[in-house]
Design a protein around this motif. Structure first.
Motif, PDB file in Angstrom:
ATOM      1  N   VAL A  86       0.864  -1.181   0.000  1.00  0.00           N
ATOM      2  CA  VAL A  86       0.000   0.000   0.000  1.00  0.00           C
ATOM      3  C   VAL A  86       0.898   1.226   0.000  1.00  0.00           C
ATOM      4  O   VAL A  86       1.769   1.374   0.860  1.00  0.00           O
ATOM      5  CB  VAL A  86      -0.926   0.008   1.242  1.00  0.00           C
ATOM      6  CG1 VAL A  86      -1.713   1.299   1.313  1.00  0.00           C
ATOM      7  CG2 VAL A  86      -1.857  -1.190   1.210  1.00  0.00           C
ATOM      8  N   VAL A  87       0.693   2.098  -0.976  1.00  0.00           N
ATOM      9  CA  VAL A  87       1.483   3.318  -1.100  1.00  0.00           C
ATOM     10  C   VAL A  87       0.746   4.443  -0.382  1.00  0.00           C
ATOM     11  O   VAL A  87      -0.437   4.680  -0.619  1.00  0.00           O
ATOM     12  CB  VAL A  87       1.695   3.683  -2.586  1.00  0.00           C
ATOM     13  CG1 VAL A  87       2.457   4.991  -2.715  1.00  0.00           C
ATOM     14  CG2 VAL A  87       2.407   2.551  -3.314  1.00  0.00           C
ATOM     15  N   THR A  88       1.452   5.140   0.510  1.00  0.00           N
ATOM     16  CA  THR A  88       0.867   6.250   1.239  1.00  0.00           C
ATOM     17  C   THR A  88       0.942   7.510   0.386  1.00  0.00           C
ATOM     18  O   THR A  88       2.005   7.821  -0.177  1.00  0.00           O
ATOM     19  CB  THR A  88       1.631   6.480   2.566  1.00  0.00           C
ATOM     20  OG1 THR A  88       1.586   5.263   3.315  1.00  0.00           O
ATOM     21  CG2 THR A  88       1.010   7.592   3.372  1.00  0.00           C
ATOM     22  N   ASP A  89      -0.193   8.214   0.293  1.00  0.00           N
ATOM     23  CA  ASP A  89      -0.214   9.481  -0.451  1.00  0.00           C
ATOM     24  C   ASP A  89       0.730  10.483   0.204  1.00  0.00           C
ATOM     25  O   ASP A  89       0.807  10.566   1.430  1.00  0.00           O
ATOM     26  CB  ASP A  89      -1.623  10.092  -0.452  1.00  0.00           C
ATOM     27  CG  ASP A  89      -2.574   9.354  -1.358  1.00  0.00           C
ATOM     28  OD1 ASP A  89      -2.124   8.722  -2.319  1.00  0.00           O
ATOM     29  OD2 ASP A  89      -3.790   9.432  -1.103  1.00  0.00           O
ATOM     30  N   ARG A  90       1.431  11.227  -0.606  1.00  0.00           N
ATOM     31  CA  ARG A  90       2.317  12.285  -0.122  1.00  0.00           C
ATOM     32  C   ARG A  90       1.910  13.594  -0.790  1.00  0.00           C
ATOM     33  O   ARG A  90       1.571  13.611  -1.979  1.00  0.00           O
ATOM     34  CB  ARG A  90       3.781  12.001  -0.472  1.00  0.00           C
ATOM     35  CG  ARG A  90       4.293  10.684   0.051  1.00  0.00           C
ATOM     36  CD  ARG A  90       4.613  10.788   1.506  1.00  0.00           C
ATOM     37  NE  ARG A  90       5.243   9.541   1.943  1.00  0.00           N
ATOM     38  CZ  ARG A  90       5.089   9.037   3.137  1.00  0.00           C
ATOM     39  NH1 ARG A  90       4.343   9.642   4.022  1.00  0.00           N
ATOM     40  NH2 ARG A  90       5.677   7.915   3.455  1.00  0.00           N
ATOM     41  N   ARG A  91       1.940  14.659  -0.039  1.00  0.00           N
ATOM     42  CA  ARG A  91       1.625  15.973  -0.610  1.00  0.00           C
ATOM     43  C   ARG A  91       2.718  16.359  -1.610  1.00  0.00           C
ATOM     44  O   ARG A  91       3.899  16.098  -1.385  1.00  0.00           O
ATOM     45  CB  ARG A  91       1.526  17.029   0.477  1.00  0.00           C
ATOM     46  CG  ARG A  91       0.288  16.851   1.348  1.00  0.00           C
ATOM     47  CD  ARG A  91       0.087  17.970   2.340  1.00  0.00           C
ATOM     48  NE  ARG A  91      -0.036  19.281   1.746  1.00  0.00           N
ATOM     49  CZ  ARG A  91      -1.141  19.776   1.189  1.00  0.00           C
ATOM     50  NH1 ARG A  91      -2.228  19.057   1.148  1.00  0.00           N
ATOM     51  NH2 ARG A  91      -1.172  20.995   0.678  1.00  0.00           N
ATOM     52  N   THR A  92       2.300  16.998  -2.693  1.00  0.00           N
ATOM     53  CA  THR A  92       3.231  17.503  -3.693  1.00  0.00           C
ATOM     54  C   THR A  92       2.983  18.993  -3.869  1.00  0.00           C
ATOM     55  O   THR A  92       2.002  19.539  -3.342  1.00  0.00           O
ATOM     56  CB  THR A  92       3.043  16.783  -5.058  1.00  0.00           C
ATOM     57  OG1 THR A  92       1.743  17.086  -5.563  1.00  0.00           O
ATOM     58  CG2 THR A  92       3.209  15.284  -4.908  1.00  0.00           C
ATOM     59  N   LEU A  93       3.827  19.649  -4.619  1.00  0.00           N
ATOM     60  CA  LEU A  93       3.648  21.085  -4.868  1.00  0.00           C
ATOM     61  C   LEU A  93       2.312  21.384  -5.544  1.00  0.00           C
ATOM     62  O   LEU A  93       1.709  22.417  -5.330  1.00  0.00           O
ATOM     63  CB  LEU A  93       4.791  21.609  -5.721  1.00  0.00           C
ATOM     64  CG  LEU A  93       6.168  21.582  -5.048  1.00  0.00           C
ATOM     65  CD1 LEU A  93       7.248  21.998  -6.043  1.00  0.00           C
ATOM     66  CD2 LEU A  93       6.192  22.452  -3.820  1.00  0.00           C
ATOM     67  N   GLN A  94       1.810  20.449  -6.360  1.00  0.00           N
ATOM     68  CA  GLN A  94       0.560  20.644  -7.059  1.00  0.00           C
ATOM     69  C   GLN A  94      -0.650  20.621  -6.112  1.00  0.00           C
ATOM     70  O   GLN A  94      -1.717  21.089  -6.451  1.00  0.00           O
ATOM     71  CB  GLN A  94       0.355  19.591  -8.161  1.00  0.00           C
ATOM     72  CG  GLN A  94       1.313  19.729  -9.312  1.00  0.00           C
ATOM     73  CD  GLN A  94       2.679  19.110  -9.039  1.00  0.00           C
ATOM     74  OE1 GLN A  94       2.920  18.521  -7.999  1.00  0.00           O
ATOM     75  NE2 GLN A  94       3.597  19.283  -9.978  1.00  0.00           N
ATOM     76  N   ASP A  95      -0.482  20.028  -4.906  1.00  0.00           N
ATOM     77  CA  ASP A  95      -1.574  19.942  -3.958  1.00  0.00           C
ATOM     78  C   ASP A  95      -1.880  21.275  -3.304  1.00  0.00           C
ATOM     79  O   ASP A  95      -2.934  21.431  -2.693  1.00  0.00           O
ATOM     80  CB  ASP A  95      -1.273  18.888  -2.872  1.00  0.00           C
ATOM     81  CG  ASP A  95      -1.217  17.499  -3.447  1.00  0.00           C
ATOM     82  OD1 ASP A  95      -1.938  17.222  -4.423  1.00  0.00           O
ATOM     83  OD2 ASP A  95      -0.451  16.673  -2.912  1.00  0.00           O
ATOM     84  N   GLY A  96      -0.954  22.235  -3.415  1.00  0.00           N
ATOM     85  CA  GLY A  96      -1.154  23.585  -2.903  1.00  0.00           C
ATOM     86  C   GLY A  96      -1.205  23.670  -1.472  1.00  0.00           C
ATOM     87  O   GLY A  96      -1.702  23.951  -0.583  1.00  0.00           O
TER      88      GLY A  96
END
Length: 96
Positions: A86-96
């Protein structure tokens, strides 16, 4: 097809069965290792619940059938994790 390891579902359910009983029954589905249910919204007749399932190879049809047997309905499938891990979601620059 890759094994389904996590499913997050938006469910509309009646007040009965209570959330504890509802979640306990969902945890009894073959292949389900754990279930977390969170009450999102409550009105006079129904509850909107976010339900997260985890297991080694989840069977969505069995999950949906059990939810319907308990008087609920699947509103939407909001997240699915497949594969060896299971891959954990990570915030990216696009997520603002």
């Amino acid at each position: 097809m890759a094994a389904v390891r996590r499913i997050v579902i938006d469910v509309l359910k009646p007040h009965d069965p209570p959330l504890l009983t509802f979640t306990d029954q969902l945890a009894e589905i073959a292949g389900v290792d754990g279930v977390t249910s969170s009450l999102i919204e409550l009105d006079q007749e129904v509850q909107n619940v976010k339900v997260t399932f985890e297991g080694d190879d989840l069977d969505f049809e069995a999950i949906e059938k059990t939810i319907e047997h308990l008087g609920g309905s699947v509103h939407s499938v909001d997240q699915v994790a497949c594969g060896d891990a299971v891959v954990t979601d990570r915030r990216t620059l696009q997520d603002g």
